[in-house]
Enzyme design. Structure first.
Site, PDB file in Angstrom:
ATOM      1  N   GLU A  16      -4.131  -1.033   4.457  1.00 42.56           N
ATOM      2  CA  GLU A  16      -4.560  -1.190   3.017  1.00 42.56           C
ATOM      3  C   GLU A  16      -6.133  -0.750   2.669  1.00 42.56           C
ATOM      4  OE1 GLU A  16      -3.152  -4.677   0.820  1.00 42.56           O
ATOM      5  OE2 GLU A  16      -1.137  -3.587   0.899  1.00 42.56           O
ATOM      6  N   GLU A  42       5.060  -1.438   3.187  1.00 39.11           N
ATOM      7  CA  GLU A  42       5.435  -2.662   2.647  1.00 39.11           C
ATOM      8  C   GLU A  42       5.870  -2.433   1.101  1.00 39.11           C
ATOM      9  OE1 GLU A  42       1.992  -5.338   1.810  1.00 39.11           O
ATOM     10  OE2 GLU A  42       1.153  -4.997   3.940  1.00 39.11           O
TER      11      GLU A  42
END
Ligand SMILES: *[C@@H]1O[C@H](CO)[C@@H](O)[C@H](O)[C@H]1NC(C)=O
Ligand SMILES: *[C@@H]1O[C@H](CO)[C@@H](O)[C@H](O)[C@H]1NC(C)=O
Ligand SMILES: *[C@@H]1O[C@H](CO)[C@@H](O)[C@H](O)[C@H]1NC(C)=O
Length: 378
Positions: free
Chosen positions: A174, A286
């Protein structure tokens, strides 16, 4: 509701014909725990007390009973590469061995493992991730690790796993609020170092904006170019790199609400077009949703969309892990987490028995990759 179900089953038929998903699994979170607090808190930490990677007794449950072939295991860069020696090829061998034990235990059972430095392209202060720490490669920050340091770290890690075909290299968790060009520079330096180390396994490369699929084509900060303008520039001498995407289904895509309002198919449409335009593949490493029937439909719509589109080769859900207890790994309150046997804070069954059992498990494809070096195809 009725139309939604009809649409979903049409997509399911398409997916049965194409069977594009070759990796399906779960994220194991815990190796990065115990550092959130005052700066320096929890470093290096204590294995089995403040952090742990995996409860090995759950692995056969996942592989044999739940039918998955893919685990993503988080670790913390500041533990693998202690601040005293900095980001690079010098590891804390104790932490590395603990991590390698978890990885090799799973790959020894014939499942694939995605290595996950859970650091947001930051290094040196994980106390308030995702916002603390110097941006890796930021030449205007004298405290920052360099892109070369990051490449040295990946070259070393990849060399240690070069002969394990079941490993997948996730370059970074991320990235956000940084130059998209720098993300690509860091990704590219890591890809080059991994290949130079003689490791040819699958690599997953992230974009900006927490690598959100819905915002692939958008500027996610005042100085952030869209990921769609940069990520196609990556090159891989082994032609074995895919794009790493995270996608939550709540209002702000954060995975912090238990109400689902964001449609996976609608929000991934632009990304899918971009992937197809450049002939690229993606893995959703995710996603998650609350424990309620509305969210179950959103999850099924997402997974059936991925199965119906050739650009997607895999997915894994956030999150299991040995240290969650009753805590919400995502999508709380009262969602719990995916660790088998855990409850929510109010004592009801956790997400493994609700979200996973109801909405995810039925979408685990039967024809997953079972052998051969990790790659873009079966
Ligand atoms: C390496 O990691 C172990 C396990 O967490 C820890 O006990 C040790 O103090 C660490 N060493 C350094 C130099 O950080
Ligand atoms: C990678 O793809 C390019 C372009 O299709 C091709 O020329 C090259 O031989 C491929 N390399 C490998 C290692 O497959
Ligand atoms: C991406 O954004 C550009 C510029 O705003 C636009 O022209 C293009 O249609 C968008 N593509 C997709 C797939 O959303």
């Amino acid at each position: 509701m009725f139309f939604k179900k009809l649409a979903a089953s049409a997509l399911a038929l398409a997916s049965a014909a194409k069977a594009t998903i070759i990796y399906a699994g779960v994220d194991e979170s815990g190796g990065e725990f115990g550092v959130y607090g005052a700066k320096g808190t929890g470093l290096p930490g204590e294995f089995g007390v403040t952090y742990a990677f995996l409860d090995q007794s759950t692995v056969s449950t996942w592989i044999d009973d739940q039918g998955i072939n893919f685990f993503r295991i988080a670790f913390l860069l500041e533990r693998m590469c202690p601040l005293a020696t900095g980001l690079g090829s010098t590891f804390n061998e104790t932490y590395y061995d603990e991590y390698a034990d978890a990885v090799n235990y799973i790959t020894g059972q014939g499942a694939y493992v995605l290595l996950d430095p859970h650091n947001y392209y930051r290094y040196n202060d994980p106390s308030s991730q995702p916002t603390s720490g110097s941006i890796i490669g930021d030449t205007s920050d004298s405290a920052a690790a360099t892109t070369d340091d990051f490449a040295a770290f990946w070259g070393e890690l990849a060399s240690r796993f070069a002969s394990n075909d079941f490993v997948v290299f996730g370059l970074m968790n991320e990235p956000h609020d940084m130059s998209t060009e720098l993300i690509v520079d860091n990704n590219q330096a890591a890809i080059n170092a991994i290949r130079a180390a003689g490791a040819n396994q699958l690599i997953l490369a992230p974009g900006n904006g927490y690598t959100g699929g819905h915002s692939w084509n958008a500027s996610t900060c005042s100085t952030c170019d869209p990921s769609s303008e940069w990520l196609q520039k990556l090159t891989d001498p082994a032609n074995n790199t895919a794009i790493d995407i995270h996608e939550y289904l709540d209002e702000d895509f954060s995975g912090t609400h238990n109400t689902c309002t964001q449609s996976g198919p609608a929000n991934l449409y632009g990304l899918t077009e971009w992937l197809n335009e450049y002939g690229l593949k993606a893995v959703i490493s995710e996603f998650g949703a609350g424990a309620n029937s509305d969210c179950y439909e959103y999850v099924e719509d997402l997974l059936q969309y991925l199965a119906a589109n050739d650009a997607y080769i895999g997915w894994s859900a956030w999150a299991a892990g040995p240290f969650w207890g009753t805590a919400d790994a995502c999508c709380g309150p009262d969602t719990g987490n995916l660790e088998p046997g855990t409850l929510t804070t109010d004592g009801t069954p956790g997400a493994y028995d609700t979200v996973w059992a109801t909405a995810i498990k039925p979408n685990v494809p039967s024809a997953l990759k079972k052998s051969g070096i990790s790659s873009l195809s079966l």
